[in-house]
Design an enzyme around this catalytic site. Sequence first.
Site, PDB file in Angstrom:
ATOM      1  N   ASN A 148      54.666  -8.583   2.776  1.00 16.08           N
ATOM      2  CA  ASN A 148      55.017  -7.460   1.901  1.00 16.08           C
ATOM      3  C   ASN A 148      54.085  -6.604   1.286  1.00 16.08           C
ATOM      4  O   ASN A 148      54.364  -5.612   1.000  1.00 16.08           O
ATOM      5  CB  ASN A 148      56.078  -8.103   0.895  1.00 16.08           C
ATOM      6  CG  ASN A 148      55.461  -9.042  -0.200  1.00 16.08           C
ATOM      7  OD1 ASN A 148      54.304  -9.568   0.275  1.00 16.08           O
ATOM      8  ND2 ASN A 148      56.278  -9.007  -1.361  1.00 16.08           N
ATOM      9  N   GLU A 246      51.028 -18.526  -4.898  1.00 19.47           N
ATOM     10  CA  GLU A 246      51.833 -17.574  -5.552  1.00 19.47           C
ATOM     11  C   GLU A 246      53.046 -17.549  -4.858  1.00 19.47           C
ATOM     12  O   GLU A 246      52.982 -16.987  -3.481  1.00 19.47           O
ATOM     13  CB  GLU A 246      51.078 -16.354  -6.038  1.00 19.47           C
ATOM     14  CG  GLU A 246      50.036 -16.303  -6.972  1.00 19.47           C
ATOM     15  CD  GLU A 246      50.311 -16.881  -8.282  1.00 19.47           C
ATOM     16  OE1 GLU A 246      51.577 -16.684  -8.717  1.00 19.47           O
ATOM     17  OE2 GLU A 246      49.515 -17.389  -9.004  1.00 19.47           O
ATOM     18  N   CYS A 280      57.574  -9.444  -4.777  1.00 17.88           N
ATOM     19  CA  CYS A 280      57.724 -10.821  -5.693  1.00 17.88           C
ATOM     20  C   CYS A 280      58.008 -10.751  -6.975  1.00 17.88           C
ATOM     21  O   CYS A 280      58.708 -11.506  -7.794  1.00 17.88           O
ATOM     22  CB  CYS A 280      56.434 -11.540  -5.544  1.00 17.88           C
ATOM     23  SG  CYS A 280      55.022 -10.734  -6.040  1.00 17.88           S
ATOM     24  N   GLU A 455      45.075 -15.192 -10.098  1.00 20.04           N
ATOM     25  CA  GLU A 455      44.624 -14.195  -9.200  1.00 20.04           C
ATOM     26  C   GLU A 455      44.260 -13.032  -9.846  1.00 20.04           C
ATOM     27  O   GLU A 455      44.747 -12.793 -10.987  1.00 20.04           O
ATOM     28  CB  GLU A 455      45.607 -13.790  -7.976  1.00 20.04           C
ATOM     29  CG  GLU A 455      45.821 -15.107  -7.250  1.00 20.04           C
ATOM     30  CD  GLU A 455      46.450 -14.861  -5.844  1.00 20.04           C
ATOM     31  OE1 GLU A 455      47.545 -14.606  -5.671  1.00 20.04           O
ATOM     32  OE2 GLU A 455      45.504 -14.627  -4.984  1.00 20.04           O
TER      33      GLU A 455
HETATM   34  P1  NAD Z   1      56.428 -17.290   4.170  1.00 19.47           P
HETATM   35  O1  NAD Z   1      56.143 -18.297   3.181  1.00 19.47           O
HETATM   36  O2  NAD Z   1      57.505 -17.255   5.221  1.00 19.47           O
HETATM   37  O3  NAD Z   1      54.862 -16.741   4.839  1.00 19.47           O
HETATM   38  C1  NAD Z   1      53.676 -16.790   4.045  1.00 19.47           C
HETATM   39  C2  NAD Z   1      52.687 -16.854   4.755  1.00 19.47           C
HETATM   40  O4  NAD Z   1      52.539 -18.517   5.203  1.00 19.47           O
HETATM   41  C3  NAD Z   1      52.692 -16.292   6.491  1.00 19.47           C
HETATM   42  O5  NAD Z   1      51.381 -15.919   6.637  1.00 19.47           O
HETATM   43  C4  NAD Z   1      53.174 -17.422   7.187  1.00 19.47           C
HETATM   44  O6  NAD Z   1      52.868 -17.320   8.750  1.00 19.47           O
HETATM   45  C5  NAD Z   1      52.451 -18.488   6.667  1.00 19.47           C
HETATM   46  N1  NAD Z   1      52.959 -19.931   7.026  1.00 19.47           N
HETATM   47  C6  NAD Z   1      54.400 -20.114   7.401  1.00 19.47           C
HETATM   48  N2  NAD Z   1      54.632 -21.204   7.710  1.00 19.47           N
HETATM   49  C7  NAD Z   1      53.369 -21.907   7.398  1.00 19.47           C
HETATM   50  C8  NAD Z   1      52.882 -23.582   7.448  1.00 19.47           C
HETATM   51  N3  NAD Z   1      53.508 -24.413   7.798  1.00 19.47           N
HETATM   52  N4  NAD Z   1      51.449 -23.534   7.161  1.00 19.47           N
HETATM   53  C9  NAD Z   1      50.879 -22.502   6.861  1.00 19.47           C
HETATM   54  N5  NAD Z   1      50.953 -21.124   6.708  1.00 19.47           N
HETATM   55  C10 NAD Z   1      52.224 -20.911   6.943  1.00 19.47           C
HETATM   56  O7  NAD Z   1      56.616 -15.742   3.140  1.00 19.47           O
HETATM   57  P2  NAD Z   1      56.953 -14.403   3.660  1.00 19.47           P
HETATM   58  O8  NAD Z   1      58.443 -14.265   4.148  1.00 19.47           O
HETATM   59  O9  NAD Z   1      55.963 -13.953   4.272  1.00 19.47           O
HETATM   60  O10 NAD Z   1      56.776 -13.575   2.188  1.00 19.47           O
HETATM   61  C11 NAD Z   1      57.771 -13.552   1.429  1.00 19.47           C
HETATM   62  C12 NAD Z   1      57.696 -14.611   0.087  1.00 19.47           C
HETATM   63  O11 NAD Z   1      56.458 -14.224  -0.363  1.00 19.47           O
HETATM   64  C13 NAD Z   1      58.968 -14.288  -0.882  1.00 19.47           C
HETATM   65  O12 NAD Z   1      59.267 -15.316  -1.430  1.00 19.47           O
HETATM   66  C14 NAD Z   1      58.140 -13.618  -1.932  1.00 19.47           C
HETATM   67  O13 NAD Z   1      58.550 -13.712  -3.282  1.00 19.47           O
HETATM   68  C15 NAD Z   1      56.520 -14.170  -1.890  1.00 19.47           C
HETATM   69  N6  NAD Z   1      55.641 -13.311  -2.362  1.00 19.47           N
HETATM   70  C16 NAD Z   1      54.946 -13.862  -3.590  1.00 19.47           C
HETATM   71  C17 NAD Z   1      53.881 -13.215  -4.202  1.00 19.47           C
HETATM   72  C18 NAD Z   1      53.387 -13.470  -5.315  1.00 19.47           C
HETATM   73  O14 NAD Z   1      52.305 -13.071  -5.751  1.00 19.47           O
HETATM   74  N7  NAD Z   1      53.878 -14.668  -6.257  1.00 19.47           N
HETATM   75  C19 NAD Z   1      53.605 -11.814  -3.625  1.00 19.47           C
HETATM   76  C20 NAD Z   1      54.203 -11.185  -2.489  1.00 19.47           C
HETATM   77  C21 NAD Z   1      55.130 -12.366  -2.038  1.00 19.47           C
END
Ligand code: NAD
Length: 475
Positions: A148, A246, A280, A455
């Site tokens: 995102n 995060e 997020c 962060e």
């Molecule tokens: P996601 O958890 O599906 O993926 C995040 C990353 O993790 C991707 O690069 C993905 O390929 C990787 N990943 C997936 N499975 C993995 C595994 N088993 N081992 C290691 N890596 C793995 O999340 P998303 O759909 O890409 O993003 C949306 C989420 O991110 C939402 O819940 C949002 O709230 C959160 N988010 C949080 C923040 C924050 O700073 N708190 C900022 C932006 C987004």
Amino acid sequence: MHAIQHLIAGEWVGESTVERYNPARATDLVAATPAGGPATVADAIGAAEQAQPAWAALPGPTRGAVLLDAAALLSQRQADIAQDLTREEGKTLAEARAEVQRAADILRFYGGEGWRMPGQTFPSAVTDTFVYTRREPVGVVAAITPWNFPIAIPAWKIAPALIAGNAVVAKPAEVTPVSSWHLARALLDAGLPAGVLNLVFGRGSVIGDALVGDDRVAAVSFTGSVAVGRAIHDRVSARRGRVQLEMGGKNPLIVLDDADPAVAARIAAAGGYGLTGQACTATSRVICTPGIRAAFEHELLAQAARFRPADGLTPGALMGPLVSADSLATTRHYLDQAAAQGATVATGAEQPEGLFQAPAVVTGVKPDHRIATEEVFGPVVAVLDADDLDSAIDIANRVPFGLAAGIVTNDLRSAHRFANRVQAGVVKVNRPTTGLDLNVPFGGVKDSSTNTFREQGTVATEFYTWSKTVYMGTD
Ligand code: NAD
């Protein structure tokens, strides 16, 4: 179309076979990337391990100069990168330009840290002894990032890691490879030595474990969903690695009777519909006290009508599509659920063509409704009632998340009471829950974060370093 490859030991490698199409235009092929496997990850970690000591041995200002030059390159390339970012992620061109600018500013900020990164000195109990601390890099760092903010989030992990003298293996989200590729190219073009930053593409479920389970990776910084974050936490902690997470949010905005309903609705819409609600820190719950709810809902409906979804490349577009068919289906599912549980989808029930979702206002929501407790990650604002400030804060805190929280009020005492009592890592008064300064700490509490290392800002380097205490006899 960009044919993107892994970056390992300064070489671009791998066959680009996985295609990414523009979520706003189904026929627009944006990029193709390789489908990495565990061996790709092992190579990248090996390259990082080899490159790290020489990078750490450089003077801080020399490392900083690379980041500063890369920042200048991102600024020069801002228009092209923003275009690619919009095409791969969907957000509007204005949002994408701001994000590229943000990434450049982050590199500038941490480039400057190369001149600072202070240690401490202490008086010693022993005569003629000088005690000081120095920060040591942890070694090899993994940066796992979501789609995102596909250039800003990689930048806010990679830049503090690099300036502290670490080498990085970055794993961007599958659907947004282009932005991190631009970031890596800017750093390489600025003179980053081979192997100091490596980039691997592939599905998290296929390559994730090879990355987070490898003992050569000293620290894992992850931003993404709660489910994936928890699994990573367990895996890294079990081998006593350092981990920073995060994750999601269910961010509340409290609107008190004394507020101007039009101002409150503008703040709610900016936080709830900006970035298509895919932030997020997006506002997803508005909790109103009784005297303002009706007027606020009226104004919010007017705001929702402004945020018509459109291709992000369209001049003046305020809101792009959702990132994927899955995201659209999830958003629709939550709207259906809300109606089934007795809430009213006052606007946003209609279904435009493609991956577009009209901004939704859901009224009559109760605190235990799913739309009030679970992250939607789409342009949906749920409106709830509360008797007074304290019950509004109780409702705000009644979810497992604690990332961002806001209040709209002109009453100073209410603002302070809210800031003190709300369970959130980021608190906003009369500002949207979205939008962060890059030089201040960022992170959440509860299920939103590991709530250990923050962060952004100067504190970000703490995660990427450990503290060594030196006793120096001076006689
Ligand atoms: P996601 O958890 O599906 O993926 C995040 C990353 O993790 C991707 O690069 C993905 O390929 C990787 N990943 C997936 N499975 C993995 C595994 N088993 N081992 C290691 N890596 C793995 O999340 P998303 O759909 O890409 O993003 C949306 C989420 O991110 C939402 O819940 C949002 O709230 C959160 N988010 C949080 C923040 C924050 O700073 N708190 C900022 C932006 C987004």
